[in-house]
Design an enzyme around this catalytic site. Structure first.
Site, PDB file in Angstrom:
ATOM      1  N   TYR A  59     -15.602   5.363 -13.131  1.00  0.00           N
ATOM      2  CA  TYR A  59     -15.386   4.252 -12.188  1.00  0.00           C
ATOM      3  C   TYR A  59     -15.939   2.947 -12.780  1.00  0.00           C
ATOM      4  O   TYR A  59     -15.282   1.905 -12.724  1.00  0.00           O
ATOM      5  CB  TYR A  59     -16.075   4.569 -10.855  1.00  0.00           C
ATOM      6  CG  TYR A  59     -15.888   3.502  -9.811  1.00  0.00           C
ATOM      7  CD1 TYR A  59     -14.645   3.277  -9.231  1.00  0.00           C
ATOM      8  CD2 TYR A  59     -16.959   2.698  -9.409  1.00  0.00           C
ATOM      9  CE1 TYR A  59     -14.469   2.287  -8.277  1.00  0.00           C
ATOM     10  CE2 TYR A  59     -16.793   1.706  -8.451  1.00  0.00           C
ATOM     11  CZ  TYR A  59     -15.545   1.508  -7.894  1.00  0.00           C
ATOM     12  OH  TYR A  59     -15.367   0.528  -6.954  1.00  0.00           O
ATOM     13  N   ASP A  92       0.858  -1.202   0.000  1.00  0.00           N
ATOM     14  CA  ASP A  92       0.000   0.000   0.000  1.00  0.00           C
ATOM     15  C   ASP A  92       0.886   1.241   0.000  1.00  0.00           C
ATOM     16  O   ASP A  92       2.099   1.163   0.226  1.00  0.00           O
ATOM     17  CB  ASP A  92      -0.939  -0.018   1.232  1.00  0.00           C
ATOM     18  CG  ASP A  92      -2.233   0.766   0.995  1.00  0.00           C
ATOM     19  OD1 ASP A  92      -2.174   1.900   0.470  1.00  0.00           O
ATOM     20  OD2 ASP A  92      -3.304   0.240   1.338  1.00  0.00           O
ATOM     21  N   THR A 148     -16.853   1.005   4.240  1.00  0.00           N
ATOM     22  CA  THR A 148     -15.400   1.168   4.415  1.00  0.00           C
ATOM     23  C   THR A 148     -15.094   2.657   4.586  1.00  0.00           C
ATOM     24  O   THR A 148     -15.960   3.501   4.351  1.00  0.00           O
ATOM     25  CB  THR A 148     -14.623   0.654   3.174  1.00  0.00           C
ATOM     26  OG1 THR A 148     -14.939   1.524   2.070  1.00  0.00           O
ATOM     27  CG2 THR A 148     -14.965  -0.769   2.823  1.00  0.00           C
ATOM     28  N   LYS A 203     -14.043  -0.620 -13.724  1.00  0.00           N
ATOM     29  CA  LYS A 203     -14.374  -1.923 -13.149  1.00  0.00           C
ATOM     30  C   LYS A 203     -14.872  -2.903 -14.228  1.00  0.00           C
ATOM     31  O   LYS A 203     -14.662  -4.110 -14.111  1.00  0.00           O
ATOM     32  CB  LYS A 203     -15.392  -1.768 -12.018  1.00  0.00           C
ATOM     33  CG  LYS A 203     -14.814  -1.045 -10.804  1.00  0.00           C
ATOM     34  CD  LYS A 203     -13.625  -1.788 -10.185  1.00  0.00           C
ATOM     35  CE  LYS A 203     -13.079  -1.110  -8.948  1.00  0.00           C
ATOM     36  NZ  LYS A 203     -11.981  -1.863  -8.291  1.00  0.00           N
ATOM     37  N   ASN A 254      -6.414  -5.416  -4.996  1.00  0.00           N
ATOM     38  CA  ASN A 254      -7.562  -4.735  -4.390  1.00  0.00           C
ATOM     39  C   ASN A 254      -7.441  -3.207  -4.404  1.00  0.00           C
ATOM     40  O   ASN A 254      -8.453  -2.516  -4.284  1.00  0.00           O
ATOM     41  CB  ASN A 254      -7.711  -5.261  -2.947  1.00  0.00           C
ATOM     42  CG  ASN A 254      -8.609  -4.400  -2.112  1.00  0.00           C
ATOM     43  OD1 ASN A 254      -9.838  -4.506  -2.195  1.00  0.00           O
ATOM     44  ND2 ASN A 254      -8.025  -3.515  -1.306  1.00  0.00           N
ATOM     45  N   ASP A 314       3.348   1.710  -4.678  1.00  0.00           N
ATOM     46  CA  ASP A 314       2.377   2.492  -5.448  1.00  0.00           C
ATOM     47  C   ASP A 314       2.100   1.725  -6.732  1.00  0.00           C
ATOM     48  O   ASP A 314       2.997   1.565  -7.572  1.00  0.00           O
ATOM     49  CB  ASP A 314       2.980   3.878  -5.749  1.00  0.00           C
ATOM     50  CG  ASP A 314       2.047   4.756  -6.572  1.00  0.00           C
ATOM     51  OD1 ASP A 314       1.014   4.255  -7.072  1.00  0.00           O
ATOM     52  OD2 ASP A 314       2.367   5.950  -6.714  1.00  0.00           O
ATOM     53  N   VAL A 315       0.882   1.249  -6.890  1.00  0.00           N
ATOM     54  CA  VAL A 315       0.580   0.382  -8.045  1.00  0.00           C
ATOM     55  C   VAL A 315       0.639   1.133  -9.381  1.00  0.00           C
ATOM     56  O   VAL A 315       0.581   0.515 -10.434  1.00  0.00           O
ATOM     57  CB  VAL A 315      -0.784  -0.345  -7.901  1.00  0.00           C
ATOM     58  CG1 VAL A 315      -0.826  -1.189  -6.632  1.00  0.00           C
ATOM     59  CG2 VAL A 315      -1.954   0.622  -7.980  1.00  0.00           C
TER      60      VAL A 315
HETATM   61  P1  NAD Z   1     -10.292   2.239   0.937  1.00  0.00           P
HETATM   62  O1  NAD Z   1     -10.129   3.631   0.436  1.00  0.00           O
HETATM   63  O2  NAD Z   1     -10.758   2.012   2.333  1.00  0.00           O
HETATM   64  O3  NAD Z   1      -8.949   1.406   0.689  1.00  0.00           O
HETATM   65  C1  NAD Z   1      -8.269   1.472  -0.532  1.00  0.00           C
HETATM   66  C2  NAD Z   1      -6.782   1.255  -0.278  1.00  0.00           C
HETATM   67  O4  NAD Z   1      -6.102   1.302  -1.557  1.00  0.00           O
HETATM   68  C3  NAD Z   1      -6.153   2.362   0.592  1.00  0.00           C
HETATM   69  O5  NAD Z   1      -5.410   1.785   1.656  1.00  0.00           O
HETATM   70  C4  NAD Z   1      -5.271   3.128  -0.368  1.00  0.00           C
HETATM   71  O6  NAD Z   1      -4.092   3.669   0.232  1.00  0.00           O
HETATM   72  C5  NAD Z   1      -4.914   2.033  -1.383  1.00  0.00           C
HETATM   73  N1  NAD Z   1      -4.443   2.613  -2.637  1.00  0.00           N
HETATM   74  C6  NAD Z   1      -5.019   3.618  -3.361  1.00  0.00           C
HETATM   75  N2  NAD Z   1      -4.234   3.942  -4.401  1.00  0.00           N
HETATM   76  C7  NAD Z   1      -3.156   3.117  -4.350  1.00  0.00           C
HETATM   77  C8  NAD Z   1      -1.984   2.995  -5.132  1.00  0.00           C
HETATM   78  N3  NAD Z   1      -1.750   3.795  -6.186  1.00  0.00           N
HETATM   79  N4  NAD Z   1      -1.073   2.052  -4.800  1.00  0.00           N
HETATM   80  C9  NAD Z   1      -1.279   1.259  -3.721  1.00  0.00           C
HETATM   81  N5  NAD Z   1      -2.362   1.334  -2.930  1.00  0.00           N
HETATM   82  C10 NAD Z   1      -3.277   2.273  -3.228  1.00  0.00           C
HETATM   83  O7  NAD Z   1     -11.318   1.580  -0.107  1.00  0.00           O
HETATM   84  P2  NAD Z   1     -12.194   0.226  -0.108  1.00  0.00           P
HETATM   85  O8  NAD Z   1     -13.616   0.632  -0.060  1.00  0.00           O
HETATM   86  O9  NAD Z   1     -11.672  -0.771   0.850  1.00  0.00           O
HETATM   87  O10 NAD Z   1     -11.923  -0.244  -1.620  1.00  0.00           O
HETATM   88  C11 NAD Z   1     -11.040  -1.304  -1.948  1.00  0.00           C
HETATM   89  C12 NAD Z   1     -11.402  -1.837  -3.313  1.00  0.00           C
HETATM   90  O11 NAD Z   1     -12.765  -2.255  -3.299  1.00  0.00           O
HETATM   91  C13 NAD Z   1     -11.276  -0.841  -4.470  1.00  0.00           C
HETATM   92  O12 NAD Z   1     -10.743  -1.507  -5.599  1.00  0.00           O
HETATM   93  C14 NAD Z   1     -12.718  -0.444  -4.736  1.00  0.00           C
HETATM   94  O13 NAD Z   1     -12.911  -0.037  -6.080  1.00  0.00           O
HETATM   95  C15 NAD Z   1     -13.430  -1.732  -4.419  1.00  0.00           C
HETATM   96  N6  NAD Z   1     -14.855  -1.586  -4.124  1.00  0.00           N
HETATM   97  C16 NAD Z   1     -15.262  -0.848  -3.030  1.00  0.00           C
HETATM   98  C17 NAD Z   1     -16.622  -0.744  -2.774  1.00  0.00           C
HETATM   99  C18 NAD Z   1     -17.156   0.036  -1.606  1.00  0.00           C
HETATM  100  O14 NAD Z   1     -18.383   0.265  -1.557  1.00  0.00           O
HETATM  101  N7  NAD Z   1     -16.329   0.433  -0.650  1.00  0.00           N
HETATM  102  C19 NAD Z   1     -17.555  -1.382  -3.608  1.00  0.00           C
HETATM  103  C20 NAD Z   1     -17.099  -2.127  -4.706  1.00  0.00           C
HETATM  104  C21 NAD Z   1     -15.737  -2.222  -4.943  1.00  0.00           C
END
Ligand code: NAD
Length: 263
Positions: free
Chosen positions: A153, A45, A188, A157, A88, A61-62
């Site tokens: 977005y 992360d 989250t 996806k 993720n 950093d991805v």
């Molecule tokens: P979050 O913001 O709580 O966590 C996301 C994490 O990704 C963070 O720790 C952030 O630092 C990290 N991140 C962001 N950019 C990055 C990068 N360039 N390199 C490395 N790490 C990076 O979000 P979440 O809700 O846990 O979401 C996680 C995944 O789930 C995402 O792919 C999101 O699209 C997907 N998602 C979330 C939801 C929702 O409702 N929360 C629904 C469907 C899908």
């Protein structure tokens, strides 16, 4: 492809798992669940401070190939193996096609789509050496249902869903399974930030919960359980699938609730 077999008593025992975006939300819940089931877990992360005890973090950093390659090299040096990769890390975007400029399109696709390609390609040499190799991508209901104000977005996806199937086909004969989860709205920090910016956060939360037939937001732990299922050595026959974790939002069509309905 060698048949994957597993010891059910120690589902992830002796396996190493890497989780991108593992410092928050769904990623942190997944890292915690995989560790609970016996895996050694590495969180990749942007920041890795404050992780639960025993969990290893690599700053990564991805969007930066050098950073990704350095992080995967560290995983190889430290653990000597990698069995499970959870792609993720992701970021959101709001608006119609008229609302995001080119830079924003490139920024979001770079994290959500190209990031998966970068991390996976750097992880492949280690995954190929595993007898239990599995990749799980975090996709979204935005890939399978049209949601308002989510053009960019959803495009990202939708690409993750197509990429998941293509990767599953490319790597099945190397013994690497690839699947994704499609969460609905999950409680989250990300959704917390969205709610905080709404005019009426309580009404917005209620509307998001009501959109899901269960009447509730999904929890990060429920998504983590689904990811663990797909990642498990016990799921050796499952590849190229997407698993909805959305409170029934994609698949169910309910009539409006009547007074006296049990929900
Ligand atoms: P979050 O913001 O709580 O966590 C996301 C994490 O990704 C963070 O720790 C952030 O630092 C990290 N991140 C962001 N950019 C990055 C990068 N360039 N390199 C490395 N790490 C990076 O979000 P979440 O809700 O846990 O979401 C996680 C995944 O789930 C995402 O792919 C999101 O699209 C997907 N998602 C979330 C939801 C929702 O409702 N929360 C629904 C469907 C899908």
């Amino acid at each position: 492809m060698a048949e994957q077999k597993a010891d059910t008593a120690a589902e992830f025992g002796s396996l190493v798992a890497a989780v991108t975006g593992g410092a928050s939300g769904i990623g942190l819940a997944t890292a915690t669940e995989l560790a609970r089931r016996g895996a050694e877990v590495v969180v990749l992360d942007l920041k890795t401070d404050g992780l639960p005890e025993g969990m290893h973090g690599e700053v990564c950093d991805v969007t930066d190939r050098g950073s990704v390659e350095a992080a995967l090299a560290s995983v190889g040096e430290r653990f000597g193996r990698l069995d499970i990769l959870v792609n993720n890390a992701g970021i959101g975007a709001q608006g119609t096609v008229a609302d995001n400029d080119d830079a924003e399109w490139h920024r979001v696709l770079d994290v959500n789509v190209v990031g998966i390609a970068r991390v996976t390609s750097a992880a492949l040499p280690l995954l190929r050496a595993s007898s239990f190799a599995a990749i799980v991508n975090t996709c979204s209901i935005a890939a399978t249902a049209g949601l308002p104000q989510r053009a960019l977005y959803s495009a990202s996806k939708g690409a993750v869903l197509g990429l998941t199937r293509a990767m599953a086909a490319d790597h099945v004969r190397e013994g690497i399974r690839v699947n994704c989860v499609n969460p609905g709205t999950v409680d989250t920090p990300w959704v917390g930030r969205l709610l905080d910016s709404a005019r009426d956060p309580a009404a917005e939360r209620a509307a998001l919960a009501a959109r899901q037939p269960t009447g509730r937001l999904v929890s990060a732990e429920q998504v983590a359980t689904a990811i663990a299922y797909l990642a498990s050595p016990l799921s050796g026959a499952t590849t190229g699938t997407d698993l909805a974790v959305d409170g029934g939002m994609q698949g169910l069509r309910l009539r409006p609730a009547e007074p006296g309905d049990n929900r």
